[in-house]
Enzyme design. Structure first.
Site, PDB file in Angstrom:
ATOM      1  N   HIS A 175      -2.572   0.124  -7.642  1.00  8.66           N
ATOM      2  CA  HIS A 175      -2.814   0.565  -6.264  1.00  8.66           C
ATOM      3  C   HIS A 175      -4.301   0.450  -5.927  1.00  8.66           C
ATOM      4  O   HIS A 175      -4.666   0.039  -4.823  1.00  8.66           O
ATOM      5  CB  HIS A 175      -2.381   2.020  -6.099  1.00  8.66           C
ATOM      6  N   HIS A 199      -5.276  -3.009  -5.093  1.00  8.66           N
ATOM      7  CA  HIS A 199      -4.774  -3.358  -3.763  1.00  8.66           C
ATOM      8  C   HIS A 199      -5.769  -2.896  -2.695  1.00  8.66           C
ATOM      9  O   HIS A 199      -6.051  -3.624  -1.727  1.00  8.66           O
ATOM     10  CB  HIS A 199      -3.414  -2.698  -3.555  1.00  8.66           C
ATOM     11  N   HIS A 249      -0.416   1.777 -13.671  1.00  7.46           N
ATOM     12  CA  HIS A 249       0.266   1.757 -12.371  1.00  7.46           C
ATOM     13  C   HIS A 249      -0.689   2.121 -11.238  1.00  7.46           C
ATOM     14  O   HIS A 249      -0.809   1.384 -10.249  1.00  7.46           O
ATOM     15  CB  HIS A 249       1.439   2.737 -12.406  1.00  7.46           C
ATOM     16  N   GLU A 250      -1.352   3.252 -11.378  1.00  7.10           N
ATOM     17  CA  GLU A 250      -2.239   3.694 -10.302  1.00  7.10           C
ATOM     18  C   GLU A 250      -3.406   2.733 -10.117  1.00  7.10           C
ATOM     19  O   GLU A 250      -3.921   2.565  -9.005  1.00  7.10           O
ATOM     20  CB  GLU A 250      -2.739   5.116 -10.573  1.00  7.10           C
TER      21      GLU A 250
END
Length: 706
Positions: A499, A502, A495-496
């Site tokens: 980020h 991104h 998940h991280e």
């Protein structure tokens, strides 16, 4: 949901002046060009005493930049007003990003004191720019004359966002109301700091000590070793210590047979900030809620939620409640069925008590073992930190062609940090990535991704690459055994990393268009979780830490078969917290003065029929997502489920293609979503990628709620 999201602090619209205290000569590493590879922060040279003078100097420099804009005798234009404003405050941004990030990842009493000093400075600085009449007048002229100029879509969007940020910052208020807004902003900044400081203290102050081996009954050897190592680190060798940090707490709650100790540890966690001591957060919450409502009303919004959502995809509270309510009934129904299964099992084992919140993990694990012959400890040997990290690196190479070069020549803010240079397939530099995995007393709980330097394209066209950091609180190595992650921790890492991608892939022309709406920012992170648990990819990356053998098909099939297990609980506790957030922040002026925080929370949960065996994922007094400006999720905790509609639908694009590693689709996701930041309406970005608006059906299917 974990603590997730990019903690990007936008400082492009700020300004004030303050006397500079302390030294600001060349010995202050902030004041001058970083002499480090790739321009990363010189952590080995930065000291606590450097922050305050560097911030004062950064404020002074930005004021000078703002003065140059307002003193310009030429008619306001995009080039002489919007552009210099958008690029102003570079020094201040890098100092504040570093200070905020270090405070979350490796704080100290001294740094917390600095934050208390500089927070009023920064609050005043933001207000001074937002309420600068000469500057606003120039911005307003450019905004009102947009139709008469041949601006690009991005330039138009930047003008609109800049104008709106001034209005939302109080530029249209009269002097008396501006003074009131300034006072509110300063108070809110200090209250958020105090909330966080109290929570960190509560996190570190509570733990249980076990000195009888019989009280360890049910615990796997790895969990016993974890407790012994924690005790040894605290000078209590021969005993076992378990903390309320989740890598310690969750395994204990899952396996410990001693109900009294489970209750003791669990209630220590869930009573944080609610112990009527020096670290109590209830009064802080009351003040924050009331002040936020007053601020919203000053700015023309009926509630704080209306103010926040005005710039999000959801737009208004009704749209948030509609989504949450749509999911609530099926989630609660599933949770009740899960509770009944556990109660039945507990009764069969001779338990003479009704299952409570502290028992959920213990009996859920028993039910999972009975139904699927699967427990967490079967998975950990295949989910070593090394295996999961390699899996993520390999996945992003498959999808995007990325390479990772470990660097030992770059300064770090803590010895446990790892640093990588991220490269394209052809070796072209993409950015720098810091990884910081394990709990410590100086680190906030949870997991998050942040930036020490955001991507930037300078006015002369020079591209500045990002410096990104992922911070987690994973299970530590014990003895000669490496860090073996739980399945949830592995998923958190994926998940991280979404980020991080991104941030690393961002190619936005203007600084003011880097940030995306809060309820869109979780799309890049949550789509990565689909690969983490996909049957095909588990076979590739999940390998036994001793033998190197891949996770056997039998175990992968059990994971797949149990994919919807406990989803009622997970969805219900999350939705409950999201509704609690919205209930606080949709209070109107006549109701915003809360008399009793605990009673308010109870009434909120009673209204939706939350069962007593489940409490909201975050209770009010430690709900840092919504009561901390650093977290930035007030009226926004719903964002995870909102974005899950997007990420579930987006992953379907890969599934429909017949290849979950489809490079063409990954490339389109990169160019349409990951590179674009906030340079276009969020739904338009999504439709550019998918060709349509998302459907909620994939989400319901993934959670087993259809």
């Amino acid at each position: 949901m974990k603590r997730k999201g990019l903690l990007i602090l936008t400082i492009g619209l700020m300004g004030t002046m303050m006397a500079c205290t302390g030294k600001k000569g060349p010995e202050n590493p902030f004041l001058g060009e970083y002499k480090t590879p790739f321009g990363v922060p010189p952590f080995d040279k930065i000291k606590v005493e450097h922050y305050e003078p560097a911030i004062a100097e950064g404020i002074k420099q930005q004021l000078s930049e703002i003065d140059a804009i307002t003193a310009n005798a030429e008619a306001p234009t995009f080039e002489n007003t919007i552009i210099p404003l958008d690029y102003s405050g570079e020094l201040l941004e890098r100092v504040v990003l570093t200070m905020e990030n270090i405070n979350s990842a490796n704080t100290s009493d001294e740094l917390q004191e600095v934050l208390k000093k500089v927070s009023p400075m920064l609050s005043k600085h933001r207000d001074d720019i937002s309420m600068n009449p000469k500057l606003f007048e120039r911005v307003k002229v450019v905004y009102e004359n947009m139709a008469q100029n041949n601006y690009t879509p991005e330039q138009k969007l930047l003008i609109e966002k800049t104008y709106k940020s001034f209005v939302r910052g109080g530029a249209n208020l009269d002097s008396a109301k501006q003074a009131e807004l300034r006072d509110i902003n300063q108070k809110l900044s200090m209250l958020a700091l105090q909330f966080n400081e109290n929570l960190l203290a509560e996190n570190n102050d509570y733990f249980i000590v076990i000195d009888k081996e019989e009280d360890l009954a049910g615990l796997p050897e790895s969990v016993k070793a974890m407790g012994a190592e924690e005790a040894k680190s605290r000078g209590m060798e021969g005993k076992w210590v378990y903390t309320i940090y989740k890598p310690s707490m969750i395994p204990f709650l899952t396996y410990a047979q001693n109900k009294e100790l489970r209750d003791k540890l669990y209630y220590g966690y869930y009573m944080r900030g609610n112990n009527n001591n020096a670290h109590d957060n209830k009064n802080i919450i009351k003040q924050i809620v009331e002040l936020r409502q007053k601020k919203a009303e000053l700015l023309g919004y009926p509630t704080h939620a209306h103010y926040v959502l005005d710039v999000n995809m959801a737009k208004v509270p009704e749209n948030v409640y509609n989504l949450l309510n749509q999911l609530w009934e099926p989630a609660l129904k599933r949770a009740k069925a899960e509770r009944d299964d556990m109660q039945k099992l507990a009764k069969a084992e001779g338990a003479k008590f009704k299952i409570g919140p502290a028992d959920w993990w213990y009996y859920a694990e028993k039910v999972r073992k009975a139904k699927y012959d699967l427990d967490e400890e079967m998975l950990r040997p295949y989910l070593s930190l090394d295996a999961v990290r390699s899996g993520i690196f390999n996945l992003t190479e498959k999808l995007y062609g990325l390479k990772y070069v470990k660097r030992t020549d770059l300064p770090v803010y803590h010895p446990e940090c790892e640093v990588y240079e991220v490269q394209e397939a052809d070796g072209k530099h993409v950015g720098i990535l810091y990884l910081d995995f394990f709990p410590r007393e100086t680190k906030s709980v949870g997991a998050w991704c942040t930036e020490y330097r955001s991507q930037r394209i300078m006015p002369d066209g020079k591209f500045i690459s990002p410096v990104v950091s992922i911070v987690c609180n994973f299970s530590k190595p014990t003895g000669n055994t490496p860090a073996l992650l739980s399945y949830d921790e592995a998923e958190t890492f994926y998940h991280e990393f979404g980020h991080a991608l991104h941030a690393l892939f961002s190619k936005v022309q203007y600084p003011g268009l880097r940030n995306v709406p809060r309820d869109f920012v979780e799309l890049p992170s949550q789509i990565m979780e689909h690969w983490a648990g996909h049957k095909q990819y588990l076979k590739e990356y999940a390998r036994h830490y001793q033998t190197g053998e891949p996770m056997p098909d039998e175990l992968i099939n059990k994971i797949e078969a149990s994919g919807h297990f406990n989803q009622g609980f997970a969805t219900t506790e999350y939705l409950a917290a999201s509704i609690l957030d919205m209930d606080y922040h949709t209070l109107t002026a006549d109701k915003a003065k809360i008399e009793d925080v605990v009673a308010f929370e109870k009434a909120s949960m009673d209204k939706i029929g939350l069962i007593p065996e489940i409490w909201p994922r975050y209770r009010s007094t430690y709900f840092a997502h919504i009561f901390s400006d650093v977290m930035g999720y007030s009226s926004g905790y719903y964002s995870y489920i909102w974005a899950e509609v997007l990420d579930s639908d987006a992953f379907e694009a890969f599934v429909e293609s017949g290849d979950i590693f489809n490079k063409e689709i990954a490339g389109k996701f990169r160019t349409c979503v990951l590179e674009k930041g906030g340079s276009k309406d969020a739904m338009e970005l999504y439709k550019d990628f998918r060709g349509k608006e998302p459907s909620i059906e994939p989400l319901l299917k993934n959670r087993g709620l259809n």
